[in-house]
Design an enzyme around this catalytic site. Structure first.
Site: not given
Ligand code: GRF
Length: 202
Positions: A91, A93, A109, A143, A145, A174
Protein backbone atom coordinates in the site's frame (compact mmCIF):
# COMPACT_ATOMS: atom_id res chain seq x y z
CA UNK A 1 11.36 -5.10 25.68
CA UNK A 2 10.65 -3.21 22.45
CA UNK A 3 7.55 -3.85 20.39
CA UNK A 4 7.87 -4.51 16.68
CA UNK A 5 4.77 -4.47 14.49
CA UNK A 6 5.19 -6.04 11.04
CA UNK A 7 2.88 -5.14 8.15
CA UNK A 8 2.44 -7.61 5.30
CA UNK A 9 0.20 -8.10 2.27
CA UNK A 10 1.06 -11.61 1.13
CA UNK A 11 3.58 -14.41 1.48
CA UNK A 12 5.43 -12.87 4.40
CA UNK A 13 8.77 -14.58 3.90
CA UNK A 14 10.67 -11.51 5.13
CA UNK A 15 8.42 -11.41 8.18
CA UNK A 16 9.26 -15.07 8.80
CA UNK A 17 12.98 -14.38 8.64
CA UNK A 18 12.58 -11.55 11.17
CA UNK A 19 10.51 -13.69 13.52
CA UNK A 20 13.12 -16.45 13.33
CA UNK A 21 16.04 -14.10 13.95
CA UNK A 22 14.29 -12.44 16.90
CA UNK A 23 13.88 -15.85 18.45
CA UNK A 24 17.25 -17.43 17.76
CA UNK A 25 19.25 -14.27 18.46
CA UNK A 26 17.17 -13.45 21.53
CA UNK A 27 16.46 -9.86 20.52
CA UNK A 28 15.46 -7.45 23.29
CA UNK A 29 12.21 -7.06 21.37
CA UNK A 30 9.07 -8.96 20.62
CA UNK A 31 7.06 -9.20 17.43
CA UNK A 32 3.99 -7.64 19.03
CA UNK A 33 1.75 -8.15 16.00
CA UNK A 34 1.62 -9.02 12.33
CA UNK A 35 -1.00 -6.96 10.51
CA UNK A 36 -2.16 -7.46 6.93
CA UNK A 37 -4.32 -5.39 4.61
CA UNK A 38 -5.52 -8.62 2.97
CA UNK A 39 -7.37 -11.41 4.73
CA UNK A 40 -5.78 -14.02 2.43
CA UNK A 41 -2.16 -13.05 3.14
CA UNK A 42 -0.36 -16.38 3.57
CA UNK A 43 2.01 -14.97 6.13
CA UNK A 44 -0.82 -14.62 8.64
CA UNK A 45 -0.92 -18.40 9.03
CA UNK A 46 2.75 -18.62 9.94
CA UNK A 47 2.46 -15.73 12.41
CA UNK A 48 -0.55 -17.25 14.13
CA UNK A 49 1.25 -20.61 14.37
CA UNK A 50 4.08 -18.80 16.13
CA UNK A 51 1.63 -17.41 18.68
CA UNK A 52 2.00 -13.86 17.37
CA UNK A 53 -1.16 -11.72 17.49
CA UNK A 54 -2.46 -11.17 13.96
CA UNK A 55 -4.91 -8.64 12.60
CA UNK A 56 -6.41 -7.78 9.26
CA UNK A 57 -7.49 -4.31 8.19
CA UNK A 58 -8.91 -4.89 4.71
CA UNK A 59 -7.84 -1.94 2.61
CA UNK A 60 -10.43 -2.45 -0.11
CA UNK A 61 -13.25 -2.11 2.42
CA UNK A 62 -12.46 1.57 2.92
CA UNK A 63 -13.66 4.36 0.66
CA UNK A 64 -10.45 6.35 0.85
CA UNK A 65 -6.78 5.87 1.63
CA UNK A 66 -7.19 8.19 4.62
CA UNK A 67 -10.02 6.13 6.12
CA UNK A 68 -8.06 2.91 5.65
CA UNK A 69 -4.98 4.41 7.26
CA UNK A 70 -7.00 5.73 10.20
CA UNK A 71 -8.23 2.19 10.89
CA UNK A 72 -4.78 0.73 10.34
CA UNK A 73 -3.18 3.28 12.64
CA UNK A 74 -5.69 2.56 15.38
CA UNK A 75 -4.89 -1.14 15.09
CA UNK A 76 -1.11 -0.66 15.02
CA UNK A 77 -1.16 1.69 17.99
CA UNK A 78 -2.95 -0.88 20.16
CA UNK A 79 0.40 -2.68 20.23
CA UNK A 80 2.45 0.35 21.39
CA UNK A 81 5.00 -0.08 18.59
CA UNK A 82 8.59 1.08 18.90
CA UNK A 83 9.27 -0.02 15.33
CA UNK A 84 6.98 -0.58 12.33
CA UNK A 85 8.43 -2.97 9.76
CA UNK A 86 6.94 -2.99 6.26
CA UNK A 87 7.59 -6.43 4.79
CA UNK A 88 5.91 -6.77 1.41
CA UNK A 89 3.17 -4.33 2.47
CA UNK A 90 1.69 -3.28 -0.86
CA UNK A 91 0.00 0.00 0.00
CA UNK A 92 1.19 3.50 -0.77
CA UNK A 93 1.17 5.50 2.45
CA UNK A 94 0.16 9.13 2.91
CA UNK A 95 2.49 11.75 4.34
CA UNK A 96 0.23 12.06 7.37
CA UNK A 97 0.51 8.34 8.17
CA UNK A 98 4.27 8.32 7.66
CA UNK A 99 4.61 11.40 9.85
CA UNK A 100 2.69 9.70 12.67
CA UNK A 101 5.37 6.98 12.69
CA UNK A 102 8.34 9.26 12.04
CA UNK A 103 11.63 7.77 13.28
CA UNK A 104 10.13 4.32 13.70
CA UNK A 105 9.12 2.94 10.29
CA UNK A 106 11.27 1.01 7.81
CA UNK A 107 10.77 -0.86 4.54
CA UNK A 108 12.60 -3.36 2.35
CA UNK A 109 12.64 -2.83 -1.39
CA UNK A 110 13.96 -5.36 -3.94
CA UNK A 111 16.44 -3.15 -5.77
CA UNK A 112 19.59 -1.19 -5.20
CA UNK A 113 17.85 2.11 -4.50
CA UNK A 114 17.89 4.75 -5.86
CA UNK A 115 17.75 2.42 -8.89
CA UNK A 116 14.27 1.09 -9.68
CA UNK A 117 11.79 2.38 -7.12
CA UNK A 118 8.25 1.03 -7.56
CA UNK A 119 7.18 -2.29 -9.06
CA UNK A 120 8.80 -4.91 -11.35
CA UNK A 121 12.30 -4.19 -10.15
CA UNK A 122 13.78 -7.51 -11.27
CA UNK A 123 12.47 -7.08 -14.81
CA UNK A 124 13.78 -3.53 -14.91
CA UNK A 125 17.22 -4.62 -13.72
CA UNK A 126 17.39 -7.34 -16.40
CA UNK A 127 16.14 -5.07 -19.18
CA UNK A 128 18.54 -2.29 -18.34
CA UNK A 129 21.53 -4.60 -18.70
CA UNK A 130 22.79 -4.12 -15.15
CA UNK A 131 25.51 -6.46 -13.91
CA UNK A 132 24.16 -6.48 -10.38
CA UNK A 133 20.92 -6.09 -8.51
CA UNK A 134 19.93 -6.38 -4.87
CA UNK A 135 17.77 -5.10 -2.07
CA UNK A 136 17.62 -2.06 0.17
CA UNK A 137 16.28 -1.41 3.66
CA UNK A 138 15.37 2.24 4.10
CA UNK A 139 13.57 4.65 6.38
CA UNK A 140 10.03 5.24 5.12
CA UNK A 141 9.28 8.79 4.02
CA UNK A 142 6.32 10.24 2.16
CA UNK A 143 8.06 9.64 -1.18
CA UNK A 144 7.70 5.99 -2.20
CA UNK A 145 10.96 3.99 -1.96
CA UNK A 146 13.05 7.12 -1.43
CA UNK A 147 13.89 7.33 2.28
CA UNK A 148 17.45 7.31 3.65
CA UNK A 149 19.18 3.98 3.13
CA UNK A 150 19.96 1.82 6.17
CA UNK A 151 21.47 -1.20 4.44
CA UNK A 152 21.86 -2.88 1.06
CA UNK A 153 22.77 -6.27 -0.29
CA UNK A 154 24.17 -6.86 -3.78
CA UNK A 155 23.50 -9.84 -6.00
CA UNK A 156 25.22 -10.49 -9.33
CA UNK A 157 23.01 -10.80 -12.41
CA UNK A 158 23.89 -14.04 -14.19
CA UNK A 159 23.77 -14.56 -18.00
CA UNK A 160 20.82 -16.96 -17.87
CA UNK A 161 18.84 -15.14 -15.23
CA UNK A 162 15.09 -14.85 -15.62
CA UNK A 163 12.91 -12.53 -13.61
CA UNK A 164 12.03 -15.47 -11.36
CA UNK A 165 15.57 -16.73 -10.80
CA UNK A 166 16.83 -13.23 -10.04
CA UNK A 167 13.91 -12.48 -7.72
CA UNK A 168 14.59 -15.69 -5.87
CA UNK A 169 18.28 -14.96 -5.42
CA UNK A 170 17.52 -11.43 -4.21
CA UNK A 171 14.82 -12.68 -1.83
CA UNK A 172 17.25 -15.11 -0.20
CA UNK A 173 19.52 -12.16 0.55
CA UNK A 174 16.62 -10.03 1.78
CA UNK A 175 16.09 -12.67 4.43
CA UNK A 176 19.61 -12.01 5.70
CA UNK A 177 19.63 -8.23 5.26
CA UNK A 178 16.34 -7.31 6.92
CA UNK A 179 16.90 -9.06 10.27
CA UNK A 180 20.48 -7.75 10.26
CA UNK A 181 19.37 -4.12 9.86
CA UNK A 182 16.58 -4.44 12.43
CA UNK A 183 19.03 -5.86 14.90
CA UNK A 184 21.34 -2.89 14.28
CA UNK A 185 18.41 -0.54 14.91
CA UNK A 186 17.59 -2.30 18.18
CA UNK A 187 21.22 -2.04 19.23
CA UNK A 188 21.20 1.70 18.57
CA UNK A 189 23.72 1.40 15.73
CA UNK A 190 21.40 3.08 13.21
CA UNK A 191 19.52 6.30 13.69
CA UNK A 192 16.04 6.49 12.19
CA UNK A 193 15.45 10.17 12.77
CA UNK A 194 15.08 12.33 9.68
CA UNK A 195 17.09 15.24 10.99
CA UNK A 196 19.75 17.15 9.12
CA UNK A 197 21.55 14.98 6.53
CA UNK A 198 24.63 14.80 8.76
CA UNK A 199 22.55 13.21 11.51
CA UNK A 200 21.09 10.59 9.21
CA UNK A 201 21.79 6.93 9.37
CA UNK A 202 22.82 6.06 5.81
C1 GRF B 1 9.97 -8.66 -1.14
O1 GRF B 1 10.67 -8.83 -2.34
C2 GRF B 1 10.15 -7.27 -0.62
O2 GRF B 1 11.41 -6.72 -0.91
C3 GRF B 1 9.09 -6.50 -1.36
O3 GRF B 1 7.99 -7.37 -1.45
C4 GRF B 1 8.46 -8.73 -1.36
C5 GRF B 1 7.75 -9.34 -0.21
O4 GRF B 1 7.98 -10.71 -0.07
N1 GRF B 1 8.80 -5.26 -0.68
P1 GRF B 1 7.54 -11.46 1.25
O5 GRF B 1 6.04 -11.18 1.44
O6 GRF B 1 8.33 -10.92 2.39
O7 GRF B 1 7.78 -12.90 0.99
Amino acid sequence: MKNIVILISGRGSNMQSIVAAAKTQKWPAQIAAVISNRADAEGLIFAAEQGIPTSVVVSKNYLSREKFEAALQEKIDQFSPDLIVLAGFMRILTARFVQHYASRIVNIHPSLLPRFPGLHTHRQALESGESEHGATVHIVTAELDHGPILGQVRVPILPNDTEASLANRVLNQEHVLYPHVIRQILQGELNLSLGAPSERAS
